[in-house]
Design a protein around this motif. Structure first.
Motif, PDB file in Angstrom:
ATOM      1  N   UNK A 204       0.814  -1.213   0.000  1.00 55.74           N
ATOM      2  CA  UNK A 204       0.000   0.000   0.000  1.00 55.74           C
ATOM      3  C   UNK A 204       0.848   1.264   0.000  1.00 55.74           C
ATOM      4  N   UNK A 205       1.877   1.269   0.832  1.00 53.99           N
ATOM      5  CA  UNK A 205       2.755   2.445   0.916  1.00 53.99           C
ATOM      6  C   UNK A 205       3.932   2.306  -0.047  1.00 53.99           C
ATOM      7  N   UNK A 206       3.666   1.846  -1.244  1.00 59.17           N
ATOM      8  CA  UNK A 206       4.752   1.473  -2.155  1.00 59.17           C
ATOM      9  C   UNK A 206       5.754   2.601  -2.421  1.00 59.17           C
ATOM     10  N   UNK A 207       5.271   3.710  -2.952  1.00 55.33           N
ATOM     11  CA  UNK A 207       6.227   4.773  -3.304  1.00 55.33           C
ATOM     12  C   UNK A 207       6.854   5.456  -2.085  1.00 55.33           C
ATOM     13  N   UNK A 208       6.077   5.743  -1.024  1.00 53.64           N
ATOM     14  CA  UNK A 208       6.736   6.294   0.162  1.00 53.64           C
ATOM     15  C   UNK A 208       7.825   5.358   0.703  1.00 53.64           C
ATOM     16  N   UNK A 209       7.551   4.068   0.698  1.00 51.64           N
ATOM     17  CA  UNK A 209       8.568   3.139   1.183  1.00 51.64           C
ATOM     18  C   UNK A 209       9.779   3.109   0.264  1.00 51.64           C
ATOM     19  N   UNK A 210       9.515   3.226  -1.022  1.00 54.97           N
ATOM     20  CA  UNK A 210      10.633   3.303  -1.965  1.00 54.97           C
ATOM     21  C   UNK A 210      11.521   4.501  -1.613  1.00 54.97           C
ATOM     22  N   UNK A 211      10.874   5.654  -1.345  1.00 58.46           N
ATOM     23  CA  UNK A 211      11.653   6.841  -0.971  1.00 58.46           C
ATOM     24  C   UNK A 211      12.388   6.634   0.350  1.00 58.46           C
ATOM     25  N   UNK A 212      11.722   5.960   1.283  1.00 58.89           N
ATOM     26  CA  UNK A 212      12.375   5.665   2.561  1.00 58.89           C
ATOM     27  C   UNK A 212      13.634   4.834   2.322  1.00 58.89           C
ATOM     28  N   UNK A 213      13.504   3.840   1.452  1.00 56.54           N
ATOM     29  CA  UNK A 213      14.660   2.989   1.153  1.00 56.54           C
ATOM     30  C   UNK A 213      15.788   3.793   0.525  1.00 56.54           C
TER      31      UNK A 213
END
Lengths: 462, 346
Positions: free
Chosen positions: B84-93
């Protein structure tokens, strides 16, 4: 491109990239721990310098392995939520155990090792590098248990009520025969990779007559470990072939390009298929050898791709169950050829070292390039093992198209795929230059910490 | 052990992992964000990095373990939240990657430009990570669109990302950044010496007020945007109240130069706020803004009883060991760090 294919590409790229750093971390930890132990025992300064110098290269590499590993752990949920729901009951356990058991250990004690020298008792400092080596290899073991389960699922039942696979035998999961052949094959690959980095860098300096004692000693250790570990790698691979015969016959047939069932089966030196990829046009073969590789005797039957395809269609319904054979066939060969060459090169170095002035022997000047071999072989091995599993995510249980996150769009995936490519690409350039700079600068620079190494800035803006 | 007991136990264990992560990585995110502002000269920046150099990697493993434990114990929670939080998590990574690499690489060249660039990557990576985590947690409390099949409903990731940046999400993100900055400054006053320590102290006085305003906004926002009123009531209970008391008390200790207590007070705020968050969630793990029946709870999102039992045994053995050696490293490296050249480790 459809979302499934994009997620597959992303997973492939990020995991291959991760694998560029992992084997060196796995193997080099042992080398550095050994060298530091020798210093502790003998007080010989050269051992101390060796631990420092090779340790420096380990550290540059380590950082990349850590940060790209986080991406791997998150991606199962991010891109493969269908997979995570279906097998999380089983697959999540080894990942969680890895973090708890291994990842805490390696990262905590790496910090202790970097900052502890001269600040904590020497014994504790020495113990910390051993714990780093043990921790990173333990981490690999748990990941391979997880991966082994995807190749050969065991210890589970399908629960109709929850609609997923559930764990019923934890010890079957951790005792999976597939996983354990992976484990000793892979841990030995780590040693081979580190050994060949040591061989190549040492040869480079020996050719220039720099730090001769230091690099001769390094070269000798590298060649011994390279030889022994590459034999273990081979034996692991051979065992893997026999397990594959029982557990993943399609992968075995595909890596050998065996279209029709054969008894006894011959080994293909070179096969050319037609464009459909379903028929053989021409090949050179060694009789009996494939039967030997598959079942350790000379006359067993090895099933062909066409028969297996028919069998799987009957078992799992219509569909294409054949992996991309041009990939499995060639990656297998690249892996194997380089594996044998590395075995030979290690033995050759050990023989050559028995005479003085061996650095002047023809052939020695090629050794600095030898470090490419473990990387090419290792990458090919992983591509083979994962592509050979297609179209399954979990062999015989879950197909790739059922494993994806249904909410992701093509746009989302392009953003992340391009993003990873850019970040990873630029980091690769930086990391490669640093490695090279430090490796070529030699032990003195590593002793004086980082400050003394002049490094031209990376990036076009200055 | 009954199934429900195990499910509750794992909810608590995962909560502990997140709390530990916020407490530990909180100050090293803070230190990371402060790095280019507090450190003027190269040795100063090196000294600042060295305060967390030994620890940051181990601290980050708390996040990885929280992720791994969620996968193992609540696969549906893991699958829904991470996809669900795909892009925010990508940015976090990306933030975590930039930060992690920079710690190791910034000193590999004497070129000031090179070093400055990596220092900023540490700051930006830490900021991104703190902001995104705070935003994500606020949205978890508020509820996100989850359908009957436990999947996040959104036309695409960009829409999701923008919708996560709703007022409450933003407040959550900013409050997290502000508190981590304060936490980091307090940590630096504990670990540094000399002029840098003074500078960190002066900064923590100012940061306190920013953090306080952000936390007041967060508190108001929580009453407005989450179901705290219906689930718990106007009086939120002793834990959230204590958390605010802890934060408010920290300025007294900061002014008195009781550095250890100031650090402890803000730590208590972070820990108690996270506890409050998980109490508000329990027994839910993902709140559906579409229909309460579609919530993910510890009961419908968990692994089987067998897996939870096996994992419990493993956790009972290894968690104490991990805690013991992590605590030991903090003890071993308890000395203050100065900018003396001979003491700096690169």
């Amino acid at each position: 491109m459809n979302p499934t294919l994009l997620s597959q590409w992303q997973f492939a790229l990020t995991s291959i990239y991760h694998w560029l750093f992992v084997p060196l971390t796995l193997g080099m930890g042992w080398f550095v721990a050994y060298m530091q132990t020798r210093y502790y025992q003998t007080r010989d300064e050269t051992w101390r310098k060796m631990a420092k110098f090779w340790g420096k290269l380990l550290l540059i590499n380590f950082a990349m392995g850590v940060v790209t590993g986080i991406v791997m752990e998150f991606q199962f949920g991010m891109n493969w939520s269908g997979y995570s729901r279906y097998v999380g009951d089983i697959f999540g356990a080894p990942l969680a155990i890895e973090a708890l058991l291994a990842f805490f250990m390696e990262s905590t004690f790496l910090g202790v090792w970097i900052f502890g020298e001269g600040r904590i008792p020497e014994k504790v400092h020495l113990a910390s590098i051993w714990l780093v080596a043990i921790g990173s290899n333990l981490s690999a073991i748990w990941i391979l248990i997880a991966n082994g389960w995807m190749q050969h699922p065991v210890g589970y039942v399908l629960n109709e009520a929850t609609g997923r696979a559930e764990l019923v035998d934890f010890f079957a999961l951790i005792g999976n025969s597939k996983a354990w052949t992976f484990i000793w094959h892979t841990l030995a690959v780590g040693l081979v990779t580190a050994a060949f980095l040591i061989i190549s860098v040492s040869a480079y300096h020996l050719l220039r007559k720099q730090n001769v004692d230091f690099f001769r000693r390094s070269l000798r250790i590298g060649a011994w470990v390279g030889l022994i570990a590459s034999i273990i790698v081979f034996l692991g691979g051979h065992t893997m072939g026999q397990l594959m015969y029982e557990q993943q016959p399609m992968k075995l047939a595909a890596l050998e390009a065996i279209w029709e069932t054969e008894q006894p089966a011959s080994f293909s030196l070179l096969t050319i298929g037609d464009l459909s990829g379903r028929r053989e046009v021409w090949s050179i073969r060694i009789p009996y050898l494939m039967s030997f590789l598959a079942c350790n005797n000379f006359d067993c039957e090895v099933k062909g791709v066409n028969e297996l395809q028919a069998q799987y269609e009957a078992q799992y319904g219509p569909g294409n169950y054949i992996p991309l054979m041009v990939v499995t066939y060639w990656t297998f060969r690249i892996m194997m050829v380089f594996g044998f060459i590395m075995m030979g090169v290690s033995a050759w170095i050990l023989l050559a070292m028995r005479r003085e002035g061996y650095e002047n022997r023809p052939g020695f000047k090629w050794l600095p390039w030898a470090v490419a071999m473990p990387y090419l072989a290792g990458m090919s091995g992983w591509i083979l093992t994962e592509m050979g599993r297609q179209p399954w995510v979990v062999y015989g249980l879950l197909k790739v198209e059922d494993a994806i996150s249904p909410n992701l769009t093509v746009a989302d995936l392009w953003i992340s795929l391009i993003g990873y490519t850019l970040v990873y690409g630029s980091l690769a350039v930086i990391m490669f230059r640093l490695m090279k700079k430090y490796a070529l600068a030699g032990p003195e620079a590593a002793m004086h910490e980082s400050v003394d190494v002049a490094l031209s800035p990376v990036g076009a803006d200055d | 052990m009954s199934y429900e007991f195990l499910q509750t136990l794992w909810f608590i264990l995962i909560a502990i992992l997140w709390i530990g992560f916020y407490f530990l990585e909180g100050f090293d995110f803070g230190v990371g964000m402060l790095l280019p502002f507090l450190g003027k000269k190269d040795e100063e920046r090196r000294a600042i990095i060295n305060t967390i150099g030994t620890f940051w990697d181990g601290n980050e493993v708390w996040l990885l373990t929280a992720g791994g434990a969620t996968f193992a114990a609540f696969p549906h929670w893991y699958a829904t939240m991470f996809s669900g939080f795909y892009l925010p998590l990508f940015l976090l990574l990306v933030g975590l990657i930039l930060r992690g690499v920079s710690f190791e690489y910034r000193s590999k060249s004497p070129d000031p430009k090179w070093r400055n660039r990596f220092d900023w990557m540490i700051a930006i990576g830490s900021f991104l990570a703190a902001l995104l985590l705070g935003t994500a947690f606020a949205n978890l409390a508020k509820g996100v669109p989850i359908d009957a099949n436990m999947n996040y409903v959104s036309p695409n990731g960009l829409v999701t990302t923008i919708s996560l940046l709703n007022p409450y999400g933003l407040i959550g993100g900013l409050a997290t950044v502000a508190v981590f900055l304060l936490h980091g400054a307090n940590f630096l006053t504990l670990k540094l010496d000399g002029e840098l320590r003074e500078r960190a102290h002066a900064l923590s006085k100012k940061l306190y007020w920013i953090a306080l305003v952000a936390v007041i906004l967060l508190t108001i926002g929580t009453y407005v945007y989450t179901d705290v009123l219906t689930k718990i009531g106007v009086n939120p209970g002793i834990i959230p109240i204590l958390s605010v008391v802890a934060l408010v008390s920290s300025i007294y200790f900061i002014n008195q130069r009781r550095e250890g207590r100031a650090f402890a007070a803000v730590s208590a705020y972070i820990v108690l706020t996270q506890v409050s968050f998980f109490m508000l969630m329990f027994p839910r793990v993902m709140i559906s803004s579409l229909k309460p029946a579609w919530n993910l709870t510890i009961y419908n999102a968990s692994s089987s009883q067998y897996t939870l039992t096996a994992m419990t045994i493993i956790a009972l053995i290894f968690v104490p060991i991990v805690l013991a050696y992590q605590a030991w490293t903090y003890y071993m490296f308890r000395k203050r760090i100065t900018v003396e050249k001979k003491d700096l480790v690169y």
